[in-house]
Each structure stands twice: as C-alpha cells, then as structure tokens.
Motif scaffolding. Structure first.
Motif, PDB file in Angstrom:
ATOM      1  N   LYS A 138       0.721  -1.311  -0.136  1.00 19.54           N
ATOM      2  CA  LYS A 138      -0.090  -0.057  -0.004  1.00 19.54           C
ATOM      3  C   LYS A 138       1.074   1.275   0.095  1.00 19.54           C
ATOM      4  O   LYS A 138       0.838   1.918   1.006  1.00 19.54           O
ATOM      5  N   HIS A 139       1.622   1.419  -0.988  1.00 22.44           N
ATOM      6  CA  HIS A 139       2.497   2.649  -1.231  1.00 22.44           C
ATOM      7  C   HIS A 139       1.972   3.326  -2.405  1.00 22.44           C
ATOM      8  O   HIS A 139       2.166   2.887  -3.601  1.00 22.44           O
ATOM      9  N   LYS A 140       1.347   4.447  -1.940  1.00 22.35           N
ATOM     10  CA  LYS A 140       1.052   5.284  -3.249  1.00 22.35           C
ATOM     11  C   LYS A 140       1.875   6.320  -3.600  1.00 22.35           C
ATOM     12  O   LYS A 140       2.609   6.944  -2.649  1.00 22.35           O
ATOM     13  N   SER A 153       2.829   9.921  -6.049  1.00 27.83           N
ATOM     14  CA  SER A 153       2.476  11.061  -6.568  1.00 27.83           C
ATOM     15  C   SER A 153       2.921  11.230  -7.973  1.00 27.83           C
ATOM     16  O   SER A 153       2.768  12.131  -8.807  1.00 27.83           O
ATOM     17  N   GLU A 190      -5.479   1.124  -8.000  1.00 24.78           N
ATOM     18  CA  GLU A 190      -5.648   2.206  -7.070  1.00 24.78           C
ATOM     19  C   GLU A 190      -4.952   2.283  -5.995  1.00 24.78           C
ATOM     20  O   GLU A 190      -4.559   3.558  -5.708  1.00 24.78           O
ATOM     21  N   GLY A 191      -4.118   1.166  -5.792  1.00 19.67           N
ATOM     22  CA  GLY A 191      -3.289   1.085  -4.612  1.00 19.67           C
ATOM     23  C   GLY A 191      -2.025   1.743  -5.032  1.00 19.67           C
ATOM     24  O   GLY A 191      -1.047   2.356  -4.184  1.00 19.67           O
ATOM     25  N   MET A 192      -1.601   2.066  -6.229  1.00 16.75           N
ATOM     26  CA  MET A 192      -0.458   2.736  -6.833  1.00 16.75           C
ATOM     27  C   MET A 192      -0.421   4.415  -6.619  1.00 16.75           C
ATOM     28  O   MET A 192       0.742   4.910  -6.673  1.00 16.75           O
ATOM     29  N   VAL A 193      -1.568   4.785  -6.950  1.00 14.28           N
ATOM     30  CA  VAL A 193      -1.831   6.325  -6.838  1.00 14.28           C
ATOM     31  C   VAL A 193      -2.227   7.206  -5.923  1.00 14.28           C
ATOM     32  O   VAL A 193      -3.076   6.854  -5.167  1.00 14.28           O
ATOM     33  N   ALA A 194      -1.512   8.398  -5.707  1.00 11.75           N
ATOM     34  CA  ALA A 194      -2.021   9.023  -4.451  1.00 11.75           C
ATOM     35  C   ALA A 194      -3.180  10.058  -4.918  1.00 11.75           C
ATOM     36  O   ALA A 194      -3.432   9.962  -6.235  1.00 11.75           O
ATOM     37  N   GLU A 195      -3.830  10.775  -3.788  1.00 14.37           N
ATOM     38  CA  GLU A 195      -5.153  11.426  -4.131  1.00 14.37           C
ATOM     39  C   GLU A 195      -4.778  12.390  -5.495  1.00 14.37           C
ATOM     40  O   GLU A 195      -5.297  12.686  -6.305  1.00 14.37           O
ATOM     41  N   CYS A 205      -1.866  13.217  -8.217  1.00 12.59           N
ATOM     42  CA  CYS A 205      -0.851  12.230  -8.850  1.00 12.59           C
ATOM     43  C   CYS A 205      -0.502  12.779 -10.312  1.00 12.59           C
ATOM     44  O   CYS A 205      -1.560  13.131 -11.094  1.00 12.59           O
ATOM     45  N   ASN A 216      -9.530   9.912  -8.569  1.00  8.90           N
ATOM     46  CA  ASN A 216      -8.476  10.991  -7.950  1.00  8.90           C
ATOM     47  C   ASN A 216      -8.159  11.960  -8.831  1.00  8.90           C
ATOM     48  O   ASN A 216      -8.692  12.154 -10.032  1.00  8.90           O
TER      49      ASN A 216
END
Ligand SMILES: NC(=O)C1=CN([C@@H]2O[C@H](COP(=O)(O)OP(=O)(O)OC[C@H]3O[C@@H](n4cnc5c(N)ncnc54)[C@H](O)[C@@H]3O)[C@@H](O)[C@H]2O)C=CC1
Ligand SMILES: NCCC[C@@H](N)C(=O)NCCCC[C@H](N)C(=O)O
Length: 259
Positions: A194-196, A198, A212-217, A219, A238
């Motif tokens: 779970k490392h998002k 940017s 989804e688990g790859m991208v920060a809010e 990005c 996102n």
C-alpha cells in the motif's frame, strides 16, 4: 514490439496541444523547455529529412506526415523524401538535411549529419516522459513509480536514478526486474504494497496496469504506453494529471537529443 497504427496517429496536433497544456499546468514548463533542460540544447530551424522505410510491416500511412507535423510544430524545416529506403536516404543527404528521421519496425532514429549524434525513439521517449513525471509541482516526496522496465521504461528508470529520485519499479518479468535492480539500483515494487505515489511513469503495451493502490490522491501519470495503462475510473476518482500521446513528445526529445 507493438507497432503504431494509423488510428493511433489521428488528431496528433490536438493531442500535442492538450498534453503540452497539461505538462505546463503540472510542471510549470512546456515540452520544449523540458527538452532543453534535459539535453542543454536548443533548436534553430534545422532542416529535417524524413525518410519512409518499407522494410518489415512496411510504411504506416500517416507516420511520415506525423513526423512532418511534429518538425513544423517545433519550428523546423521538415521534408518527406519522394522515395523510401536507400533512395530516400540519398535524397535527404543530397538536399543537405541537417537531421534525418527514419524508422523500421525495430528502431526509430534521429541522426544529426552535422555533429554525428544519433538517438533512438525508445530511449528518448523513456527519458522525456520520466523527466515530465519527475517535475510534478505537487509531488509529495522523491518517491517515483516506474511500471514496465522494457526498452522505454528501463531508459526512464535509469534517467530517474541519475536524478537521485527514489525509484520504485514493477515488471512481471522477474528477469527484467532483477536486471534493473542490479544495474540501476531500483527498488522492486510489490503491487500488493500500500505505497501510493504522486509520480508514475508507465511504459507497457497493456491497459489497466495502474491500480488504485499505486496512485496518491493527487498524482501525475506520465505514460507513453499504448494503450493507456490508467483505468478510466481511477482517472476520474483521483485528481490525476495524465500525460499520454503516441509519438510527438518522444520525437521532440529525439531532436533535442541530437542537437
Ligand atoms: N508514446 C510514444 O512516443 C512511444 C510509445 N511506445 C510504447 O511504449 C510501450 C513500451 O514500449 P517498449 O518499452 O518498447 O516495450 P517492451 O516490450 O520493450 O517493454 C514493455 C515492458 O512492459 C512490461 N509489462 C507488461 N505488462 C506489464 C504490467 N502489467 N505491469 C508492469 N510491466 C508490464 C513487460 O514485461 C516489458 O518488460 C509500448 O506500448 C510502445 O508502443 C514506445 C515508444 C514511443
Ligand atoms: N511512438 C513511436 C513508437 C514507434 C514504434 N512503436 C513503431 O511503431 N515503429 C514502427 C515505425 C514504422 C515506420 C514505417 N517504417 C514508415 O516509415 O512509415
């Protein structure tokens, strides 16, 4: 290697304008500025000879005209030779082209006849899309994710390592991933983590490679990959800036690379 189709190249100028605006909004620079920064070079109306090549799968109907559009967009004097292959190459050299652009099914090059410099599309594409991702104004750290470590992704990851980013990378090909870990020092990324991020560089020939688990809010997804690896629903959910087009940004990088 997946080849371009005429459909990929439709509406190229509109795609370039749209992507240039996204890049300016996300990085504060346009494509030309970014290429100048990468290579410390500038353009000065050079003459570009575009040589259609018939080998392998043969000529892509709008490939050469797309290259002409790109050269003119960047203020160069482009010309498609009347003949393909060796005759076309002879024509381009005889008409004093400063730069030759030509591609078979494996390698697409820019060759500067004045200084001897030569550049490939896959390396220059990896480098420029990596540079775009790395200049994201809203990045939350120096962590950057590279998805796909083939000819384009490996060049992009190498460029990011040189720029001292914390480069995480994923490729289902274990050998490819291990080679990049050993040679570049990338950090193998586990999609289950779970490392998002940017900043994401995606360079694969597959859709839906970004989860989804790859991208920060917030990005920046910088992807030359065809088709696009970002699923539409994630792009909507996102706040994602997406830089993606099939040819022009990579060609701009090639031209600046050989100046
Ligand atoms: N937009 C542009 O200007 C350009 C676009 N391209 C496109 O970029 C893409 C990559 O090109 P190359 O690096 O030459 O291809 P390649 O075949 O050398 O490398 C693709 C890599 O992606 C990996 N991959 C496949 N599925 C994956 C997944 N789900 N997650 C992570 N990695 C995955 C493969 O294992 C392989 O290592 C292709 O779609 C190509 O058409 C290539 C050059 C320029
Ligand atoms: N985004 C650039 C990636 C190019 C590469 N995936 C490709 O389709 N290469 C084949 C180009 C063939 C051109 C043809 N020989 C011609 O000259 O029309």
């Amino acid at each position: 290697m997946a080849l371009l189709t005429p459909q990929d190249l439709e509406g190229l100028t509109k795609q370039l304008e749209y992507n240039n605006n996204t890049i300016k909004k996300a990085t504060g620079m346009d494509i030309a500025d970014i290429c100048k920064q990468i290579y410390s070079t500038t353009l000065d109306g050079e003459k570009v000879g575009i040589v259609p090549i018939t080998s392998g799968n043969g000529i892509i109907s709008n490939f050469s005209s797309s290259l002409l559009t790109i050269t003119e967009y960047f203020g160069l004097d482009g010309d498609i030779t009347e003949h393909p292959d060796v005759t076309g190459y002879y024509e381009a050299v005889s008409s004093d082209a400063d730069i030759i652009l030509m591609a078979d099914d494996h390698i697409f090059i820019a060759h500067n006849m004045r200084n001897g410099k030569i550049a490939t599309n896959h390396v220059c594409t990896g480098v420029v899309y990596a540079e775009i991702a790395s200049r994201y104004k809203y990045a939350d750290s120096k962590d950057i994710l590279v998805i796909g470590l083939g000819r384009v992704g490996y060049a992009g990851a190498q460029h990011l390592v040189k720029k001292d980013f914390d480069v995480y990378a994923y490729d289902p090909n274990r050998e490819t991933l291990e080679k990049a870990r050993k040679e570049l020092g990338i950090i193998p990324y586990d999609p289950e983590e779970k490392h998002k991020f940017s900043m994401v560089l995606e360079a694969t020939p597959n859709p839906n490679t970004i989860s989804e688990g790859m991208v920060a809010e917030r990005c920046l997804v910088s992807t030359p990959g065809i088709p696009c690896g970002l699923p539409e629903d994630i792009g909507k959910k996102n706040e994602i800036d997406l830089v993606m087009e099939p040819l022009m940004i990579g060609v701009a990088s090639m031209i600046y690379a050989v100046m």
